[in-house]
Design an enzyme around this catalytic site. Structure first.
Site, PDB file in Angstrom:
ATOM      1  N   SER B 157       0.844  -1.197   0.000  1.00  0.00           N
ATOM      2  CA  SER B 157       0.000   0.000   0.000  1.00  0.00           C
ATOM      3  C   SER B 157       0.885   1.255   0.000  1.00  0.00           C
ATOM      4  O   SER B 157       1.717   1.405  -0.894  1.00  0.00           O
ATOM      5  CB  SER B 157      -0.913  -0.055   1.231  1.00  0.00           C
ATOM      6  OG  SER B 157      -1.994   0.815   1.093  1.00  0.00           O
ATOM      7  N   ASP B 321      -7.995  -7.072  -4.792  1.00  0.00           N
ATOM      8  CA  ASP B 321      -7.686  -5.739  -4.256  1.00  0.00           C
ATOM      9  C   ASP B 321      -8.314  -4.696  -5.172  1.00  0.00           C
ATOM     10  O   ASP B 321      -7.832  -4.438  -6.265  1.00  0.00           O
ATOM     11  CB  ASP B 321      -6.168  -5.558  -4.188  1.00  0.00           C
ATOM     12  CG  ASP B 321      -5.757  -4.218  -3.577  1.00  0.00           C
ATOM     13  OD1 ASP B 321      -6.634  -3.365  -3.315  1.00  0.00           O
ATOM     14  OD2 ASP B 321      -4.546  -4.034  -3.354  1.00  0.00           O
ATOM     15  N   HIS B 354      -7.446  -5.758  -0.418  1.00  0.00           N
ATOM     16  CA  HIS B 354      -6.203  -5.013  -0.211  1.00  0.00           C
ATOM     17  C   HIS B 354      -5.432  -5.550   0.999  1.00  0.00           C
ATOM     18  O   HIS B 354      -4.199  -5.601   0.997  1.00  0.00           O
ATOM     19  CB  HIS B 354      -6.537  -3.536  -0.028  1.00  0.00           C
ATOM     20  CG  HIS B 354      -5.351  -2.648   0.096  1.00  0.00           C
ATOM     21  ND1 HIS B 354      -4.414  -2.526  -0.907  1.00  0.00           N
ATOM     22  CD2 HIS B 354      -4.934  -1.832   1.096  1.00  0.00           C
ATOM     23  CE1 HIS B 354      -3.476  -1.668  -0.526  1.00  0.00           C
ATOM     24  NE2 HIS B 354      -3.762  -1.237   0.673  1.00  0.00           N
TER      25      HIS B 354
END
Lengths: 600, 600
Positions: B157, B321, B354
């Site tokens: 991320s 994701d 995610h």
């Protein structure tokens, strides 16, 4: 707005009922009355009252579907693109009704209405309402209008929930329903987004337990709820195309916390606009109604709920809708199919996300107009007339259409002769529905097609042929054992990815199966192989090796051996060429083969 | 937590620099100092300081990656599953560093820190920071630790953004980088979610322009931001599986606005937990840094940015994701490939959304461990030793693997002889990388594979072979003209969906192309066709018609004709059988064919 296609100036009307002591009993057990519904109508009810269409709105919609409210009104109704003379819901043909839902803030009784018992707005003393309650009030409105049967009931998002509720709660009143971009229940992610929005409203200090009508309203909280919801109505790709990383007012980063990206100022604007027209309490009540929605709750299971349906169903979803993803529509479709209901399904290719139900009006109009026509005139279903020329632009072709055989269909007549009068037929890779039309016309079958290409699916719907948009390689798993008399796979076996699986599924789902395919051991094929040493191109195998959609080649002898190995009963083997049936040396002299098989 | 695989009790350390008057100049132009970074280290730095790994954290992370802080500590570091003895980042081999980012609230200087100039917390007087600023401070920390080169820098991320920033800002210090579940810039949807979260915080009346440290903090706003963000970390499917429509405390609907669905109480809990450990101002600063992130901004284009990279790159994404969708990683991958960088890419199949970068540690560990080993010991790349037995469980097979030919690879030796020493090679459908290993070992090529099956991709990475997970039918469009000396399609042509397109793309991308395929006019094939009238099964065509992954059959004569029609130069035609090269009647006597072709 063009005059010819607009319903013109319209007025909102009001209907009040459930006057005490005859209050309406809500699903949660509380009583409510009097209840007012704001509604609009467009077009004329015909003499036998058979052309009434109920449109039901989504979270933030209202009764004003089409037209304008006065000559200077710049903003037409929320579905003006779909409702009007010559449009998808053609007001020259149909009588269209829409009412603001109970709990709303656009003229119907809701938390901002005055409670006659106290002389004050209800606020949070308004009872919790459900989608079922919305539908119950609409039923009262229809009674008031003298309508006992709807040609269709339709809506997107929460409108689709109401359409499903109508079709199951009052099945005898619903000749057809068109649930769009919706679900049979709110799932965890949908509830989660709603819950965050409600938290934003209820966490705003101005909320004051919903009792804010004599002061400032919790507009910050409502704006945040709206901004968040608005993201879920678009798609990643549509936002990327619409906003990207563009800055709104500056040409460089501002290095502060002001909104500076275009997408931020757009969301700010959406939030501001919304707080000017919407009541925060209504936002709470309607999102709660959506969270509570589970069409199966009263009936034990989705299949039991769908078993109640009596009308024709057209379910529509959108590829990029991630708030109400297509798989949720497909669960509805297969439950209906399992209950042997008349169901069609189209998943429209678009980048527009959930909002597509408001934007993709061209494709929607094609689907809806044909579906309504055939619902009103069932005698026209299966008519052989050619489709109108606009059919050539019915959306993108599927990546791999399941119906690619372009040759003359010598197998169609043979299939029509085999299939029993009035039987239930599943046609896998049904193309534009031509075979099913033949079967409906000549053998009065109850048919369903499975087809991947959007253009073909739309053609089927417009012809009145029931069709489910699906990949045959994945599409049969949700259908029950022995639920069709005949399952047909006509000139499609060779393009299927996993024929072993599909044939097994066909034999499970159908009592008898008809398979036709190009015979790869046809003498011309063999001769070309032997003499030229090249992959053959013939009438029934018209492709070169490099552009062929055919994934599998097989011969009559291959298929015989396959049936033997798999213990499949071969009931008939028919060898075909363009001159008709071949009885001698079929593996050599037939360029097509047709089998009737069944499980042993 | 097992003792053998934990780093055990660890302590957070602090490093302070940029003391006035030597403040650091931030990307926005403001000066900041002194700056403290909280950091932890695990494992031992080796003598030549070549084993240092920098792990960089996501939005809500901190310096505490692994182990525990005291003997009773029940909560290990945030990536404990990946960092420890014998784990993906093996602390027996590597020296691992992680620091809390600048702007953070877990020990590093941020808006909640005391401004030495005023004696008060900075609040909103803290300057806006960027991902570049985060990396600049980490570079100071490394200097302090005496590290001039990182074996790898990695994170998920926002951590992936920092890894990309490292690889482009200080390329000479980065031997490799592993950006996970990330993007090269924040797109409109990502900015939109962040903006709604910031609005919730700044709209909370307790926010008081960020000056809340001596009073109640805007915890309602922060909780809403966190609840919203949390939805984006999961997937629709993982939420459906985890929560569905379950009610938390009751067995029936409560008909009020209390949280009642499990997913609501879960989000409430996530919000509450977060406000106990996180500073709302830090949430503003870090989300703003993410929104500002665009690795190409300083260099004009993504390709110019990636051109700066010197180290090996392993890019990892996750199928479900939707916050940082795989296509965003793929844009990074193809920009690197266009710049002829050493890049591998794996898109891991998972429902976890995610958050998968924290959860899918088994697959991640396999990828990372092999990649690090080969980065530290480049001499081992292409080693022929068999992969360890755990390789048999490398994740789900692709729906259609592009490397399905199971026979003995008689074409490999031939290909090795054809390819020039030290050339750049693209192997389409590279399988587990065996041919590329041969080519690296024997011909010292610089090779890249394209492969669809996850297990094969992981095998390639573990062998040190660069590989891009992609479908060959779609995968070449992003590669520039004539960027490879050789493009190889070994025994894969027949399974490709669109061979015409792929061959055209190969000829565009490569100066010379090598194609091998099973010869469908091999005499045994013809004889079986002629005598048996059945689709043939032979050594190089080992499948039955119904289970064959082969979509296309062709012969040597077919391919010759194709090249003639398409104006493709045939440089060599080699007919092969299991006994070797066949010079006479190849179309009849060879069961495999190998071509060297080029564009004319």
């Amino acid at each position: 707005m063009s005059v010819e296609t607009s319903v013109g100036i319209v007025y909102t009307k009001y209907f009040t009922f459930a006057e005490p002591p005859n209050e309406m009993v809500l699903e949660g057990g509380q009583k409510l009355g009097p209840i007012t519904l704001a509604y609009e109508t467009y077009g004329e009810l015909n003499e036998d009252r058979s052309n009434a269409i109920l449109i039901v709105h989504a979270l933030s919609g209202d009764a004003h579907v089409a037209g304008i409210h006065h000559a200077q009104d710049a903003k037409p109704g929320w579905w003006d693109s779909m409702v009007g003379p010559g449009k998808g819901f053609d007001t020259n043909k149909y009588f269209v009704i829409c009412s603001n839902v109970i709990g709303g803030c656009m003229g119907s009784t809701g938390p901002s209405s005055i409670n006659p018992a106290t002389g004050q707005p209800y606020g949070l003393s308004f009872p919790i309402i459900t989608v079922g309650d919305m539908v119950q009030t609409q039923r009262e409105l229809l009674r008031h209008l003298g309508i006992e049967k709807l040609l269709t009931v339709t809506g997107g998002s929460m409108g689709g929930m109401q359409a499903l509720e109508w079709a199951t709660r009052y099945p005898e009143m619903v000749r057809s329903a068109i649930p769009i971009a919706t679900t049979h229940f709110s799932g965890a992610q949908q509830i989660a987004f709603d819950a965050v929005g409600r938290n934003a409203i209820m966490g705003d200090p101005r909320f004051r337990d919903g009792d804010y009508y004599d002061a400032d309203m919790p507009s910050k909280g409502l704006a945040i709820a709206r901004m968040l919801a608005h993201i879920t109505y678009l798609s990643d790709m549509s936002m990327r195309n619409k906003f990207g990383r563009r800055l709104r007012h500056r040409d460089r980063l501002s290095y502060d916390f002001q909104s500076e990206f275009s997408v931020e100022t757009y969301l700010d604007y959406q939030g501001e606009q919304f707080v000017n027209r919407f009541d925060p309490n209504t936002y709470l009540y309607i999102t709660k109604a959506m969270d509570y929605f589970d069409v199966s709750a009263r009936y034990g299971s989705l299949d039991e709920a769908m078993k109640r349906v009596q009308g024709r169903m057209l379910v529509i979803s959108f590829t990029s809708d991630w708030l109400y993803p297509p798989y949720q529509s497909e669960e509805i479709v297969y439950a209906l199919a399992r209950q042997e209901k008349d169901v069609s399904y189209c998943c429209i290719q678009t980048d527009a996300g959930h909002d597509a139900f408001l934007l993709e009006f061209e494709v929607l109009a094609k689907l809806v107009a044909g579906f309504l026509e055939n619902t009103l005139h069932p005698e026209r279903i299966g008519a052989p007339e050619p489709l109108d020329s606009s059919e050539t632009d019915l959306g993108p072709p599927a990546a791999a259409s399941s119906s690619i055989y372009e040759g003359h269909r010598v197998d169609y007549e043979m299939i029509c002769n085999l299939v029993d009068e009035g039987s239930r037929v599943l046609d896998i890779g049904c193309g534009d529905g031509a075979l099913l039309c033949d079967l409906i016309r000549k053998r009065s079958v109850k048919g369903v097609g499975i087809e991947l290409a959007q253009g073909n699916v739309i053609s089927c719907v417009r012809r009145g042929v029931s069709v489910i948009q699906a990949n045959a390689d994945k599409g049969l798993g949700a259908l029950p054992d022995q639920s069709f008399d005949w399952v047909i796979l006509s000139m499609t076996l060779q393009v299927i990815e996993n024929p072993d699986l599909v044939l097994r599924e066909m034999l499970r789902v159908g009592r008898k199966c008809i398979i036709s395919f190009p015979n790869f051991s046809y003498w011309k094929v063999r001769a070309k192989m032997l003499i030229n040493g090249r992959a053959p191109v013939t009438r029934s195998l018209p492709y070169s090796w490099y552009d062929s959609p055919n994934r599998h080649v097989l011969s009559i002898r291959d298929f015989r051996a396959f049936c033997r190995e798999r213990n499949i009963r071969v009931e008939q083997e028919i060898a075909l060429s363009n001159r008709g049936v071949w009885r001698i040396w079929p593996n050599l002299l037939a360029d097509e083969a047709l089998y009737v098989i069944s499980a042993t």
